[in-house]
Design a protein around this motif. Structure first.
Motif, PDB file in Angstrom:
ATOM      1  N   LEU A 228      95.288 -14.362 -74.173  1.00 18.36           N
ATOM      2  CA  LEU A 228      95.893 -13.954 -75.495  1.00 18.36           C
ATOM      3  C   LEU A 228      96.594 -14.964 -76.372  1.00 18.36           C
ATOM      4  CD1 LEU A 228      96.793 -10.415 -74.762  1.00 18.36           C
ATOM      5  CD2 LEU A 228      94.825 -11.134 -75.818  1.00 18.36           C
ATOM      6  N   HIS A 229      97.432 -15.784 -75.555  1.00 21.79           N
ATOM      7  CA  HIS A 229      98.049 -16.856 -76.397  1.00 21.79           C
ATOM      8  C   HIS A 229      97.442 -18.315 -76.565  1.00 21.79           C
ATOM      9  CE1 HIS A 229     100.993 -13.805 -75.024  1.00 21.79           C
ATOM     10  NE2 HIS A 229     101.729 -13.866 -76.268  1.00 21.79           N
ATOM     11  N   ALA A 230      96.380 -18.484 -75.922  1.00 24.74           N
ATOM     12  CA  ALA A 230      95.782 -19.879 -75.938  1.00 24.74           C
ATOM     13  C   ALA A 230      95.449 -20.149 -77.427  1.00 24.74           C
ATOM     14  CB  ALA A 230      94.791 -19.841 -75.016  1.00 24.74           C
ATOM     15  N   PRO A 231      94.868 -19.243 -78.259  1.00 19.88           N
ATOM     16  CA  PRO A 231      94.439 -19.495 -79.669  1.00 19.88           C
ATOM     17  C   PRO A 231      95.665 -19.954 -80.483  1.00 19.88           C
ATOM     18  CG  PRO A 231      93.263 -17.405 -79.137  1.00 19.88           C
ATOM     19  CD  PRO A 231      94.201 -17.943 -77.803  1.00 19.88           C
ATOM     20  N   VAL A 232      96.812 -19.312 -80.204  1.00 23.38           N
ATOM     21  CA  VAL A 232      97.983 -19.768 -80.946  1.00 23.38           C
ATOM     22  C   VAL A 232      98.226 -21.043 -80.706  1.00 23.38           C
ATOM     23  CG1 VAL A 232     100.359 -18.691 -81.318  1.00 23.38           C
ATOM     24  CG2 VAL A 232      98.580 -16.945 -81.199  1.00 23.38           C
ATOM     25  N   ALA A 233      98.607 -21.210 -79.388  1.00 25.44           N
ATOM     26  CA  ALA A 233      98.912 -22.486 -78.785  1.00 25.44           C
ATOM     27  C   ALA A 233      97.779 -23.575 -79.433  1.00 25.44           C
ATOM     28  CB  ALA A 233      98.964 -22.657 -77.274  1.00 25.44           C
ATOM     29  N   ILE A 234      96.616 -23.287 -79.484  1.00 27.36           N
ATOM     30  CA  ILE A 234      95.594 -24.505 -79.830  1.00 27.36           C
ATOM     31  C   ILE A 234      95.994 -24.877 -81.483  1.00 27.36           C
ATOM     32  CG2 ILE A 234      93.105 -24.769 -80.610  1.00 27.36           C
ATOM     33  CD1 ILE A 234      92.889 -23.187 -77.583  1.00 27.36           C
ATOM     34  N   ALA A 235      95.970 -23.660 -82.151  1.00 24.81           N
ATOM     35  CA  ALA A 235      96.184 -23.898 -83.494  1.00 24.81           C
ATOM     36  C   ALA A 235      97.372 -24.444 -83.579  1.00 24.81           C
ATOM     37  CB  ALA A 235      96.366 -22.364 -84.311  1.00 24.81           C
ATOM     38  N   LEU A 236      98.577 -24.169 -83.126  1.00 29.79           N
ATOM     39  CA  LEU A 236      99.689 -25.045 -83.327  1.00 29.79           C
ATOM     40  C   LEU A 236      99.699 -26.507 -82.956  1.00 29.79           C
ATOM     41  CD1 LEU A 236     102.555 -22.510 -82.155  1.00 29.79           C
ATOM     42  CD2 LEU A 236     102.158 -23.224 -84.285  1.00 29.79           C
ATOM     43  N   ILE A 237      99.066 -26.809 -81.929  1.00 28.72           N
ATOM     44  CA  ILE A 237      98.715 -28.123 -81.704  1.00 28.72           C
ATOM     45  C   ILE A 237      97.755 -28.873 -82.810  1.00 28.72           C
ATOM     46  CG2 ILE A 237      97.563 -29.865 -79.882  1.00 28.72           C
ATOM     47  CD1 ILE A 237      98.606 -27.906 -77.796  1.00 28.72           C
ATOM     48  N   LEU A 238      96.775 -28.224 -83.074  1.00 25.96           N
ATOM     49  CA  LEU A 238      95.872 -28.663 -84.137  1.00 25.96           C
ATOM     50  C   LEU A 238      96.616 -28.785 -85.317  1.00 25.96           C
ATOM     51  CD1 LEU A 238      92.619 -26.823 -83.620  1.00 25.96           C
ATOM     52  CD2 LEU A 238      92.848 -29.152 -83.102  1.00 25.96           C
ATOM     53  N   TYR A 239      97.376 -28.177 -86.039  1.00 24.48           N
ATOM     54  CA  TYR A 239      98.332 -28.278 -87.013  1.00 24.48           C
ATOM     55  C   TYR A 239      99.225 -29.364 -86.876  1.00 24.48           C
ATOM     56  CZ  TYR A 239     101.482 -27.554 -90.903  1.00 24.48           C
ATOM     57  OH  TYR A 239     102.158 -27.894 -91.968  1.00 24.48           O
ATOM     58  N   GLY A 240      99.729 -29.531 -85.828  1.00 20.85           N
ATOM     59  CA  GLY A 240     100.695 -30.707 -85.417  1.00 20.85           C
ATOM     60  C   GLY A 240      99.692 -32.054 -85.439  1.00 20.85           C
ATOM     61  N   CYS A 241      98.669 -31.814 -85.328  1.00 21.39           N
ATOM     62  CA  CYS A 241      97.798 -33.072 -85.280  1.00 21.39           C
ATOM     63  C   CYS A 241      97.361 -33.516 -86.503  1.00 21.39           C
ATOM     64  CB  CYS A 241      96.682 -32.989 -84.413  1.00 21.39           C
ATOM     65  SG  CYS A 241      97.118 -33.032 -82.507  1.00 21.39           S
ATOM     66  N   MET A 242      97.097 -32.538 -87.601  1.00 20.78           N
ATOM     67  CA  MET A 242      96.297 -32.653 -88.584  1.00 20.78           C
ATOM     68  C   MET A 242      97.138 -32.267 -89.701  1.00 20.78           C
ATOM     69  SD  MET A 242      92.411 -32.033 -87.424  1.00 20.78           S
ATOM     70  CE  MET A 242      92.560 -30.285 -87.393  1.00 20.78           C
ATOM     71  N   GLY A 243      98.221 -31.515 -89.701  1.00 16.59           N
ATOM     72  CA  GLY A 243      98.922 -30.952 -90.950  1.00 16.59           C
ATOM     73  C   GLY A 243      99.775 -31.929 -91.613  1.00 16.59           C
ATOM     74  N   ALA A 244     100.198 -31.610 -92.816  1.00 16.34           N
ATOM     75  CA  ALA A 244     100.764 -32.381 -93.685  1.00 16.34           C
ATOM     76  C   ALA A 244     102.065 -33.055 -92.888  1.00 16.34           C
ATOM     77  CB  ALA A 244     101.350 -31.768 -94.981  1.00 16.34           C
ATOM     78  N   PRO A 245     102.306 -34.416 -93.134  1.00 18.55           N
ATOM     79  CA  PRO A 245     103.684 -35.060 -92.463  1.00 18.55           C
ATOM     80  C   PRO A 245     104.937 -34.193 -92.648  1.00 18.55           C
ATOM     81  CG  PRO A 245     102.217 -36.681 -93.289  1.00 18.55           C
ATOM     82  CD  PRO A 245     101.892 -35.274 -93.817  1.00 18.55           C
ATOM     83  N   GLY A 246     105.824 -34.008 -91.819  1.00 17.87           N
ATOM     84  CA  GLY A 246     107.018 -33.460 -91.847  1.00 17.87           C
ATOM     85  C   GLY A 246     107.381 -32.662 -90.613  1.00 17.87           C
ATOM     86  N   PHE A 247     108.669 -32.187 -90.678  1.00 13.20           N
ATOM     87  CA  PHE A 247     109.273 -31.336 -89.564  1.00 13.20           C
ATOM     88  C   PHE A 247     108.439 -30.523 -89.012  1.00 13.20           C
ATOM     89  CE2 PHE A 247     111.883 -27.807 -88.004  1.00 13.20           C
ATOM     90  CZ  PHE A 247     112.651 -28.495 -86.774  1.00 13.20           C
ATOM     91  N   LEU A 248     107.796 -29.531 -90.101  1.00 10.98           N
ATOM     92  CA  LEU A 248     106.948 -28.341 -89.551  1.00 10.98           C
ATOM     93  C   LEU A 248     105.824 -28.590 -88.826  1.00 10.98           C
ATOM     94  CD1 LEU A 248     106.803 -25.303 -89.722  1.00 10.98           C
ATOM     95  CD2 LEU A 248     105.465 -25.696 -91.734  1.00 10.98           C
ATOM     96  N   ARG A 249     105.224 -29.778 -89.236  1.00 21.02           N
ATOM     97  CA  ARG A 249     104.222 -30.342 -88.171  1.00 21.02           C
ATOM     98  C   ARG A 249     104.480 -30.666 -87.019  1.00 21.02           C
ATOM     99  NH1 ARG A 249     100.864 -35.932 -89.807  1.00 21.02           N
ATOM    100  NH2 ARG A 249     102.555 -36.734 -88.799  1.00 21.02           N
ATOM    101  N   GLU A 250     105.705 -31.467 -86.804  1.00 16.11           N
ATOM    102  CA  GLU A 250     106.119 -31.919 -85.666  1.00 16.11           C
ATOM    103  C   GLU A 250     106.595 -30.934 -84.498  1.00 16.11           C
ATOM    104  OE1 GLU A 250     105.606 -34.869 -84.973  1.00 16.11           O
ATOM    105  OE2 GLU A 250     105.086 -35.525 -87.212  1.00 16.11           O
ATOM    106  N   ALA A 251     107.170 -29.796 -85.284  1.00 17.89           N
ATOM    107  CA  ALA A 251     107.642 -28.531 -84.549  1.00 17.89           C
ATOM    108  C   ALA A 251     106.645 -27.773 -84.051  1.00 17.89           C
ATOM    109  CB  ALA A 251     108.698 -27.730 -85.421  1.00 17.89           C
TER     110      ALA A 251
END
Length: 192
Positions: free
Chosen positions: A59-82
């Motif tokens: 159940l939680h794997a898609p959430v963790a994957i989405a967070l890691i992907l956002y951390g890799c490809m999101g706009a630079p900043g604190f939110l991406r790193e967090a």
């Protein structure tokens, strides 16, 4: 160490700790109630390699994957790193949970050597208490602390003779070992 690394470490540790509480809450309030039809398979003798309850592990794997992907490809900043750190913490918790719960406690993975770590042996025993009673502790890694807190609260409320009575009580059903199937003997058949 860069600021990004510091954010990853802090948020990963926070996520790991939060996941233990979240897992305990889900286990006690949802799996043992609304999702009991699925989770029941985990409290029954398993036939084969898998059980219906294994679906809840994903159940939680898609959430963790989405967070890691956002951390890799999101706009630079604190939110991406967090987000990246939180995804790593969720993933680390999931891995540790599978190794300890499925491997050490339920012997589905060859990791019995982990029982040499005293705290992990207590985690195993606390989870077996859950299986013998169906009640708390619902969490995994903090299970021994939950049982110790309950015992301390019970000892404070109990009369002075209670510790002697508790020592004489039979061990929990989960602590008793059944002989392997090859060793068990059948009861003799009665003549009719």
């Amino acid at each position: 160490m860069t600021l990004s690394h510091a954010i990853w470490i802090v948020t990963a540790l926070a996520a790991f700790a939060a996941m233990e509480g979240w897992a305990a809450l889900l286990h006690g309030r949802v799996w043992h109630h609304a999702l009991w039809s699925i989770h029941r398979s985990h409290h029954a003798r398993r036939r084969g390699l898998f059980e219906r309850n294994d679906a809840l592990s994903f159940l939680h794997a898609p959430v963790a994957i989405a967070l890691i992907l956002y951390g890799c490809m999101g706009a630079p900043g604190f939110l991406r790193e967090a987000a990246f750190g939180f995804g790593l913490g969720m993933t680390a918790f999931g891995f540790a949970y599978v190794v300890v719960h499925d491997g050490l406690v339920h012997r589905r993975l060859p990791v019995s050597g982990l029982a040499r770590v005293p705290y992990l042996a207590r985690v195993r025993d606390a989870h077996r208490v859950h299986h013998s009673t169906g009640g708390a502790p619902y969490g995994l890694f903090l299970g021994p602390l939950v049982l110790a807190r309950r015992a301390a609260a019970g000892a404070a409320a109990a009369p002075a003779a209670a510790p002697f009575q508790a020592a004489a009580a039979a061990p929990p059903r989960s602590a008793r070992r059944r002989a392997p199937r090859s060793v068990r003997r059948r009861a003799p058949q009665r003549a009719r």
